[in-house]
Design an enzyme around this catalytic site. Structure first.
Site, short mmCIF file in Angstrom:
data_model
loop_
_atom_site.label_atom_id
_atom_site.label_comp_id
_atom_site.label_asym_id
_atom_site.label_seq_id
_atom_site.Cartn_x
_atom_site.Cartn_y
_atom_site.Cartn_z
N ASP A 236 14.97 13.78 -15.16
CA ASP A 236 14.14 12.59 -15.32
C ASP A 236 14.11 12.23 -16.80
O ASP A 236 14.14 13.12 -17.66
CB ASP A 236 12.71 12.87 -14.81
N THR B 297 15.79 3.74 -1.60
CA THR B 297 15.95 2.72 -0.57
C THR B 297 16.58 1.49 -1.21
O THR B 297 16.01 0.92 -2.15
CB THR B 297 14.58 2.38 0.05
N ASN C 21 11.61 1.48 9.05
CA ASN C 21 10.29 1.12 8.51
C ASN C 21 9.77 -0.17 9.11
O ASN C 21 8.57 -0.30 9.37
CB ASN C 21 10.35 1.03 6.98
N LEU D 292 0.18 4.40 16.61
CA LEU D 292 -0.61 3.48 17.43
C LEU D 292 -2.08 3.54 17.03
O LEU D 292 -2.94 3.15 17.80
CB LEU D 292 -0.46 3.81 18.91
N GLY E 109 -0.31 0.21 4.54
CA GLY E 109 -0.06 -0.02 3.12
C GLY E 109 1.00 0.96 2.66
O GLY E 109 1.82 1.42 3.45
N CYS F 45 6.21 1.62 0.97
CA CYS F 45 7.42 1.47 1.78
C CYS F 45 7.31 0.44 2.89
O CYS F 45 8.09 -0.52 2.93
CB CYS F 45 7.81 2.81 2.36
N LYS G 18 6.76 -3.23 1.66
CA LYS G 18 7.89 -3.67 0.81
C LYS G 18 9.17 -3.80 1.64
O LYS G 18 9.89 -4.80 1.55
CB LYS G 18 8.10 -2.64 -0.31
C1 UGA Z 1 6.79 5.50 5.56
C2 UGA Z 1 7.57 5.98 6.78
O1 UGA Z 1 6.66 6.47 7.77
C3 UGA Z 1 8.55 7.10 6.39
O2 UGA Z 1 9.33 7.45 7.50
C4 UGA Z 1 9.46 6.59 5.28
O3 UGA Z 1 10.35 7.61 4.83
C5 UGA Z 1 8.62 6.14 4.12
O4 UGA Z 1 7.71 5.10 4.55
C6 UGA Z 1 9.55 5.61 3.07
O5 UGA Z 1 10.24 4.62 3.30
O6 UGA Z 1 9.70 6.27 2.01
P1 UGA Z 1 4.66 6.41 4.22
O7 UGA Z 1 4.72 5.14 3.42
O8 UGA Z 1 4.48 7.70 3.52
O9 UGA Z 1 5.98 6.58 5.11
O10 UGA Z 1 3.41 6.25 5.19
P2 UGA Z 1 3.20 6.12 6.76
O11 UGA Z 1 2.78 7.41 7.31
O12 UGA Z 1 4.32 5.43 7.40
O13 UGA Z 1 1.92 5.17 6.80
C7 UGA Z 1 2.04 3.82 6.36
C8 UGA Z 1 0.75 3.09 6.59
O14 UGA Z 1 0.52 2.92 7.98
C9 UGA Z 1 -0.48 3.77 6.04
O15 UGA Z 1 -1.28 2.81 5.39
C10 UGA Z 1 -1.19 4.32 7.26
O16 UGA Z 1 -2.58 4.39 7.10
C11 UGA Z 1 -0.80 3.29 8.30
N1 UGA Z 1 -0.85 3.83 9.68
C12 UGA Z 1 0.02 4.79 10.06
C13 UGA Z 1 -1.76 3.29 10.58
O17 UGA Z 1 -2.53 2.39 10.23
N2 UGA Z 1 -1.78 3.77 11.85
C14 UGA Z 1 -0.92 4.74 12.26
O18 UGA Z 1 -0.96 5.10 13.46
C15 UGA Z 1 0.00 5.26 11.35
#
Ligand code: UGA
Length: 469
Positions: A59, A151, A238, A280, A287, A290, A293
């Protein structure tokens, strides 16, 4: 893969120091350099080191590298710090800032630099191109396989491979593989080590085979494809998750209006294996760095390809609406927000992280402050980060202190500690009685028994608080 001996001897995690090269679960240990020790880079580096590879994290940020050498991780991710320390102590992981030293001994170079969003909804690839050019210069006549973890928009890896090979000065071509990451914050290392699939994209069969061998000890299918297909798989994954969330959030709006519990509906539909229970959970919307965006980027990529997406803009609109409705409902319940004290529980974009990128809390705080509300907040990990954006908010050391004197309490992030919290005590400390459960954590009866007026996320018609981007 030939590596120049003189330089590999000096490599920071030289396998020869370990005597015989060990093999873990059929894995041939390889020498990997990971460029970029941010979220994805650090998890990738630590994950590969944990399964027995020899990894150097690189880094430009000297202070970050210093922290990592001391075994400290610059962000909160459960279990990661311990693994960083353990792997360094065992000689499988090292951190440096010197490109020449890091690249010289590496058989694989992972590019895991961040690609933040431009104002126009496309990722900014400046860091990626900068890293490629620096790697190319540092490598001289050595040719590690370049692995793209960041990405990147569809077509980028092909352009990157062309760039490397156009300027190749000794005639030895570069091999490039795109290897998108699917890990999820809050459970990142576990998600990396126990992934459902590995996706590899390249036009180079040998490089694909070599890249696949890095994952020999992983118990999951490997999907090999062309560059563009692998890149599309990442965005489509995503966007699918975002769509599933906006789907259940749209159903939640309907449920609120009908007095139906969306959690029961989610379970009822999710038990169908074609639908599945995960992703679900309705709430104030998704938010993070990932899902929002990547969904916006897909809209732009489609437009550039001459396709006008109708689905994904709608997915984003539903998501914005879930945030806006929180403020509308509070305004309605408190007869205006001017001078009203609103307490927020949870600021991170999801539990088990201190990441606040595109968190619902950010839009909601901005809207509350714009309406003259007084905001108090508590998050187990993210107070300081949000504090840097909104110094006018009062950040509290614990959830119950945050409630003191509040007119309304709003749960935005479902940290586990909120589930069993003493709501009666929270109510006692407040001056008002409004509670809005933005993540459907509690039963309505439980909230009402504690003395609260339960506010749901029923849409006001028409919605008064548009989210401007
Ligand atoms: C997401 C994807 O899930 C990963 O597979 C991917 O690798 C990653 O983006 C990336 O592109 O790097 P992440 O951003 O860490 O992962 O978070 P998520 O677990 O996907 O949650 C995203 C948002 O959805 C959060 O705000 C969470 O609170 C919300 N969420 C998730 C819900 O509102 N309900 C759910 O049932 C699940």
């Amino acid at each position: 893969m030939r590596v120049r001996e003189r330089q590999s001897e000096a490599w920071p995690v030289d396998p020869s120091r370990h005597g015989q090269v060990e093999s873990t679960g059929g894995l041939r240990p390889r020498r990997i350099c990971v460029v970029g020790c941010g979220y994805v880079g650090l998890v990738t580096a630590t994950g590969f080191a944990s399964v027995g590879h020899y990894v150097v994290g690189l880094d430009n940020d000297q202070s970050r590298i210093q922290m990592l050498r001391e075994g400290r991780v610059p962000f909160f991710e459960p279990g990661l710090e311990e693994k960083v320390r353990e792997n360094q102590a065992e000689g499988h992981l090292a951190f440096i800032t010197d490109y020449e030293e890091a690249i010289a001994g590496a058989e694989f170079v992972f590019l895991a630099v961040n690609t933040p969003e431009h104002g126009d909804g496309c990722p900014n690839l400046t860091n990626l191109w900068q890293a490629v050019l620096t790697v190319r210069k540092a490598a001289r006549d050595h040719r590690p396989i370049i692995m793209v973890k960041s990405t990147v928009p569809i077509g980028t890896t092909q352009a990157l491979a062309s760039l490397l090979n156009t300027v190749s000065d000794n005639g030895t071509p570069w091999s490039v593989v795109v290897n998108p990451e699917f890990l999820s914050e809050g459970q990142a290392l576990n998600a990396f080590l126990h992934c459902d699939r590995v996706v590899l994209g390249s036009n180079d069969e040998r490089a694909l085979r070599e890249a696949a061998s890095l994952y020999d000890s992983f118990d999951c299918p490997i999907v090999s494809a062309e560059f563009a297909t692998a890149e599309t798989i990442k965005y489509a994954s995503n966007a699918f998750l975002a769509t599933k969330l906006s789907f259940i959030n749209e159903i939640a709006f309907l449920c609120e209006s009908l007095g139906v519990d969306v959690r029961e509906v989610a379970r009822g539909i999710g038990l169908d294996p074609r639908i599945g229970l995960s992703f679900l959970k309705a709430g104030v919307g998704f938010g993070g760095s990932c899902l929002p965006k990547d969904t916006r980027t897909l809209v732009n990529l489609a437009r550039e390809a001459g396709e006008e997406s109708t689905l994904f803009p709608a997915v984003m609109r539903v998501n914005d609406r879930r945030r806006a409705v929180v403020v509308d409902r509070l305004r309605q319940a408190l007869s205006g927000l001017e001078g009203r004290v609103v307490c927020l529980w949870g600021l991170a974009f999801k539990p088990n992280t201190d990441d606040i990128r595109d968190a619902p809390s950010i839009d909601i705080i901005r809207l509350l402050l714009a309406d003259g509300a007084i905001v108090r907040a508590y998050d187990p990990m993210a107070n300081a980060r949000v504090g840097a954006l909104f110094p006018q908010v009062t950040y509290c050391p614990d959830a119950l202190t945050a409630c003191e004197g509040a007119d309304a309490l709003v749960l935005l992030t479902e940290w586990q500690e909120f589930e069993g919290i003493d709501l009666q005590e929270a109510r006692r400390r407040m001056q008002g009685d409004v509670l809005l459960d933005g993540r459907y954590v509690w039963q309505r009866s439980h909230v009402e028994t504690a003395g609260f007026r339960y506010l749901n996320l029923a849409p006001a018609q028409p919605i008064r608080t548009p989210i401007h981007r």
